[in-house]
Design a protein around this motif. Structure first.
Motif, PDB file in Angstrom:
ATOM      1  N   ILE A 154       0.825  -1.217   0.000  1.00 23.55           N
ATOM      2  CA  ILE A 154       0.000   0.000   0.000  1.00 23.55           C
ATOM      3  C   ILE A 154       0.854   1.261   0.000  1.00 23.55           C
ATOM      4  N   GLY A 155       2.134   1.162   0.321  1.00 24.60           N
ATOM      5  CA  GLY A 155       3.027   2.314   0.293  1.00 24.60           C
ATOM      6  C   GLY A 155       2.944   3.148   1.550  1.00 24.60           C
ATOM      7  N   ALA A 156       3.813   4.150   1.595  1.00 30.71           N
ATOM      8  CA  ALA A 156       3.913   4.995   2.794  1.00 30.71           C
ATOM      9  C   ALA A 156       2.648   5.803   3.039  1.00 30.71           C
ATOM     10  N   GLY A 157       1.990   6.236   1.979  1.00 29.12           N
ATOM     11  CA  GLY A 157       0.792   7.053   2.138  1.00 29.12           C
ATOM     12  C   GLY A 157      -0.508   6.279   2.073  1.00 29.12           C
ATOM     13  N   GLY A 158      -0.428   4.966   1.921  1.00 25.31           N
ATOM     14  CA  GLY A 158      -1.637   4.170   1.775  1.00 25.31           C
ATOM     15  C   GLY A 158      -2.539   4.199   2.990  1.00 25.31           C
ATOM     16  N   PHE A 159      -1.989   3.853   4.139  1.00 24.62           N
ATOM     17  CA  PHE A 159      -2.804   3.845   5.350  1.00 24.62           C
ATOM     18  C   PHE A 159      -3.244   5.253   5.754  1.00 24.62           C
ATOM     19  N   PRO A 160      -2.335   6.252   5.765  1.00 21.62           N
ATOM     20  CA  PRO A 160      -2.809   7.613   6.083  1.00 21.62           C
ATOM     21  C   PRO A 160      -3.861   8.116   5.096  1.00 21.62           C
TER      22      PRO A 160
END
Length: 167
Positions: free
Chosen positions: A56-62
């Protein structure tokens, strides 16, 4: 004589409280949170994309968190407007001692700004004492005990238990 005392007491009470329409406060608060989460989503989308398509990448969850919060806030805004239009009740928000509320908010912002500059331990201890005073606390045991206990707790958890180096 009694009438003038009663009149004086009423005017003094009016100066120590602020009355606002509840639905307007709900709209303002929800609007501010919507703006904050919109900016949060923009920052999350600006983060690096994952190299692996399954990640999901670094910005996926945020980003997912921001989208859920924005959807919930839009629903909340709809409910606020619907209730205001449909119901006949007009509730008020009463803020007692608004000057002290503003002073406490300024102290919390000041604590956030000065946290790195003056250090965590001094900042937490000093600002917790100042916030207690701004909120009207006058008992000496509380004015001494709460800042010391709060500072000791934060030091024990972050420095001793977790090994975090505080500023």
């Amino acid at each position: 004589m009694a009438e003038s005392k009663e009149r004086g007491r009423t005017s003094r009470l009016e100066l120590n409280e602020l009355r606002l329409a509840m639905w307007l406060c709900d709209l303002a608060g929800s609007g501010i949170l919507l703006w904050v989460f919109w900016i949060y989503l923009q920052h999350a989308n600006a983060l690096r994309r994952p190299l692996n398509a399954a990640d999901i990448g670094a910005g996926g969850f945020p980003g997912l968190l921001a989208l859920i919060a924005i959807a919930a806030l839009l629903l909340l805004l709809g409910i606020i407007i619907f209730r205001h239009v449909v119901t006949r009740r007009r509730a008020s928000l009463v803020i007692q001692r608004p000057l002290f509320v503003v002073m406490t908010m300024a102290l919390l912002v000041g604590q956030a700004i000065l946290f790195d500059r003056i250090g965590a331990i001094v900042c937490v201890g000093g600002f917790s004492l100042a916030i207690l005073l701004a909120c009207g606390e006058r008992r000496p045991m509380h004015l001494v005990g709460v800042p010391v206990a709060l500072t000791a707790f934060i030091y024990a958890v972050f420095v001793l238990a977790l090994g975090v180096k505080l500023p």
